[in-house]
Design a protein around this motif. Sequence first.
Motif, mmCIF file in Angstrom:
data_model
loop_
_atom_site.group_PDB
_atom_site.id
_atom_site.type_symbol
_atom_site.label_atom_id
_atom_site.label_comp_id
_atom_site.label_asym_id
_atom_site.label_seq_id
_atom_site.Cartn_x
_atom_site.Cartn_y
_atom_site.Cartn_z
ATOM 1 N N ALA A 1 0.830 -1.221 0.000
ATOM 2 C CA ALA A 1 0.000 0.000 0.000
ATOM 3 C C ALA A 1 0.858 1.262 0.000
ATOM 4 C CB ALA A 1 -0.933 -0.001 1.211
ATOM 5 N N GLN A 2 2.165 1.089 0.137
ATOM 6 C CA GLN A 2 3.135 2.200 0.167
ATOM 7 C C GLN A 2 2.844 3.186 1.295
ATOM 8 O OE1 GLN A 2 3.189 3.701 -3.899
ATOM 9 N NE2 GLN A 2 4.536 2.037 -4.487
ATOM 10 N N VAL A 3 2.632 2.614 2.496
ATOM 11 C CA VAL A 3 2.402 3.450 3.682
ATOM 12 C C VAL A 3 3.277 2.938 4.820
ATOM 13 C CG1 VAL A 3 0.022 4.046 3.077
ATOM 14 C CG2 VAL A 3 0.458 2.002 4.483
ATOM 15 N N PRO A 4 3.534 3.816 5.804
ATOM 16 C CA PRO A 4 4.223 3.335 7.002
ATOM 17 C C PRO A 4 3.286 2.477 7.848
ATOM 18 C CG PRO A 4 3.774 5.681 7.167
ATOM 19 C CD PRO A 4 3.272 5.246 5.843
ATOM 20 N N VAL A 5 3.844 1.700 8.756
ATOM 21 C CA VAL A 5 3.020 0.904 9.677
ATOM 22 C C VAL A 5 3.738 0.859 11.018
ATOM 23 C CG1 VAL A 5 4.064 -1.318 8.974
ATOM 24 C CG2 VAL A 5 1.754 -1.290 9.954
ATOM 25 N N ARG B 1 13.007 -5.801 11.776
ATOM 26 C CA ARG B 1 14.395 -5.473 11.415
ATOM 27 C C ARG B 1 14.634 -5.709 9.917
ATOM 28 N NH1 ARG B 1 17.763 -8.915 14.777
ATOM 29 N NH2 ARG B 1 17.492 -10.359 13.051
ATOM 30 N N ASP B 2 14.160 -6.857 9.427
ATOM 31 C CA ASP B 2 14.348 -7.152 7.999
ATOM 32 C C ASP B 2 13.676 -6.077 7.141
ATOM 33 O OD1 ASP B 2 15.671 -9.376 8.795
ATOM 34 O OD2 ASP B 2 14.109 -10.816 8.222
ATOM 35 N N ALA B 3 12.481 -5.657 7.560
ATOM 36 C CA ALA B 3 11.751 -4.641 6.803
ATOM 37 C C ALA B 3 12.518 -3.319 6.801
ATOM 38 C CB ALA B 3 10.361 -4.433 7.408
ATOM 39 N N ARG B 4 13.030 -2.927 7.951
ATOM 40 C CA ARG B 4 13.773 -1.665 8.025
ATOM 41 C C ARG B 4 15.064 -1.754 7.213
ATOM 42 N NH1 ARG B 4 12.050 1.999 11.709
ATOM 43 N NH2 ARG B 4 14.136 2.781 12.216
ATOM 44 N N ASP B 5 15.675 -2.946 7.241
ATOM 45 C CA ASP B 5 16.907 -3.124 6.455
ATOM 46 C C ASP B 5 16.637 -2.978 4.961
ATOM 47 O OD1 ASP B 5 18.360 -3.467 8.722
ATOM 48 O OD2 ASP B 5 18.632 -5.631 8.539
ATOM 49 N N ARG B 6 15.425 -3.329 4.533
ATOM 50 C CA ARG B 6 15.156 -3.148 3.098
ATOM 51 C C ARG B 6 14.505 -1.792 2.805
ATOM 52 N NH1 ARG B 6 11.550 -7.514 4.522
ATOM 53 N NH2 ARG B 6 9.439 -6.700 4.608
ATOM 54 N N GLY B 7 14.498 -0.914 3.804
ATOM 55 C CA GLY B 7 14.087 0.468 3.577
ATOM 56 C C GLY B 7 12.628 0.757 3.827
ATOM 57 N N SER B 8 11.956 -0.192 4.455
ATOM 58 C CA SER B 8 10.530 -0.040 4.751
ATOM 59 C C SER B 8 10.306 0.923 5.913
ATOM 60 C CB SER B 8 10.040 -1.412 5.200
ATOM 61 O OG SER B 8 8.834 -1.703 4.665
ATOM 62 N N GLN B 9 9.178 1.645 5.875
ATOM 63 C CA GLN B 9 8.848 2.500 7.019
ATOM 64 C C GLN B 9 8.048 1.688 8.034
ATOM 65 O OE1 GLN B 9 7.205 6.218 5.487
ATOM 66 N NE2 GLN B 9 9.161 7.125 5.998
ATOM 67 N N ALA B 10 8.725 0.728 8.639
ATOM 68 C CA ALA B 10 8.102 -0.098 9.684
ATOM 69 C C ALA B 10 8.630 0.386 11.030
ATOM 70 C CB ALA B 10 8.449 -1.563 9.463
ATOM 71 N N PHE B 11 7.696 0.674 11.931
ATOM 72 C CA PHE B 11 8.044 1.154 13.269
ATOM 73 C C PHE B 11 7.423 0.214 14.291
ATOM 74 C CE2 PHE B 11 7.713 4.823 10.416
ATOM 75 C CZ PHE B 11 8.990 5.354 10.540
#
Length: 446
Positions: free
Chosen positions: A214-218, A233-243
């Motif tokens: 959806a191209q949104v942060p979560v 961690r994996d998501a953040r490593d691939r540049g995702s806006q996961a918090f």
Amino acid sequence: MRTLISNGTVVTAEGSYAADVLIDGEAIAQIGLNLREGVTADETIDAAGKYVIPGGIDVHTHMKLPFGGTTTIVDFAVQSKGGSLREGLDKWHALAEGNAVADYGFHMIMSDVTDESLKEMDQLVAEGIPDFKLFTAYPGVFYSDDGAIFRAMQQTGKNGGLIMMHAENGLAIDIVAADLVAEGKTDPLYHGIARYPVFEGEATNRVIRLAEAAQVPVYIVHLSATDALEAVRDARDRGSQAFAETCPQYLFLSLDDMGNGFEGAKFVCSPPLRTADHQDDLWTGLIKDDLQVVSTDHCPFDFHGQKDLGRGDFRKVPNGLPGVEDRLDLLHDGGVMGGRMTKERWVEIASTAPAKLFGMYPKKGSITVGADADVVVYDPNRRHTISAKTHHMDVDYSVYEGREVQGGSDVVMSRGSVVVRNGEFTGKKGAGRFIKRSPADFARMA
Ligand code: URP
Ligand code: ZN
Ligand code: ZN
């Protein structure tokens, strides 16, 4: 009213320095060395040997009244199944108005994703409620399927809101739980056994992937397990806006606490307490910023009369623990005194990062000129023993009963008024104000 806090060490997420802080009315007016030589004040608080920190911000509570160095809460309003977001929100406004002792905002729990509730989300964002919690857990109650979650995420792509996810695979958990009960395993411990860490890891990865699509942060709430941390961690490593946030119960308590017969009901929450080996990974996640926030998920039920409902079937124990009062001190004790993090990181995870992620910064979560004077004079050497006999929370037990902690608030100020002094509440019911929050500026998290 002007208050001068003198001789203290100002501790912020960015660094620490010796300074006096002048508060004029509801805001911080001046910060500098030796202010007492040039200004007049109605009260001077000597903070020699103490920290001067921004008030704690707990962005995950289910309750009415805050305490314990925390000056702002963001509580969860609930949309009932079949009801509108508006009805849920109005109910929470009515509960808080005239009762809150500190400033508060709301997130909205979405139980029903429909064309109407999706439209209502835009209106809530405009009214200062920019976050929406959805669940992959609790089938039949709060559960949303992947399509509903994806639709809500798409909506935040248009309105700037943020989806907060309770990520556990509730459908799978319910099958394991029913099997355990059928085998006669009905004690509260089995609540913890049924909710496998992999069920949290799987759901966390799934909702992050949906957010990427959806191209949104979560934002993942109450993350408890290594499996889920790895997904973030994996998501953040691939540049995702996961918090993500974790909670003190997952850092300090473990599945062992649930093993004492029905006493274990005191520790029933979801996700559940994990085996102790998950704790070190969570601390590491906090240091490395894969976890940005520690909130409490304060959700108190009395042991007598409420937790009791689950005698004979752990599935009926109300889920949730008290803890809003203990968060700052536990994190100072276990984090700073325990040598796991700096005092600056402690301020960041407990105040500054939540303010940034949830659209309150720099008015909240900072010691800067013009910021709300939500200020805590914190004694890093004060020691106390946590107990239900002395806590101020309206609940008949403490999950940290008998734990000694180092660090405690001497003075807590909410917008310039002293609301706690040496453990005594001096504030006023109804003085807390609703905070109309902005959509978060995620760039600030870089
Ligand atoms: O057990 C919990 N966490 N109760 C509160 C509701 C929730 O899921 O946050
Ligand atoms: Zn939850
Ligand atoms: Zn919660």
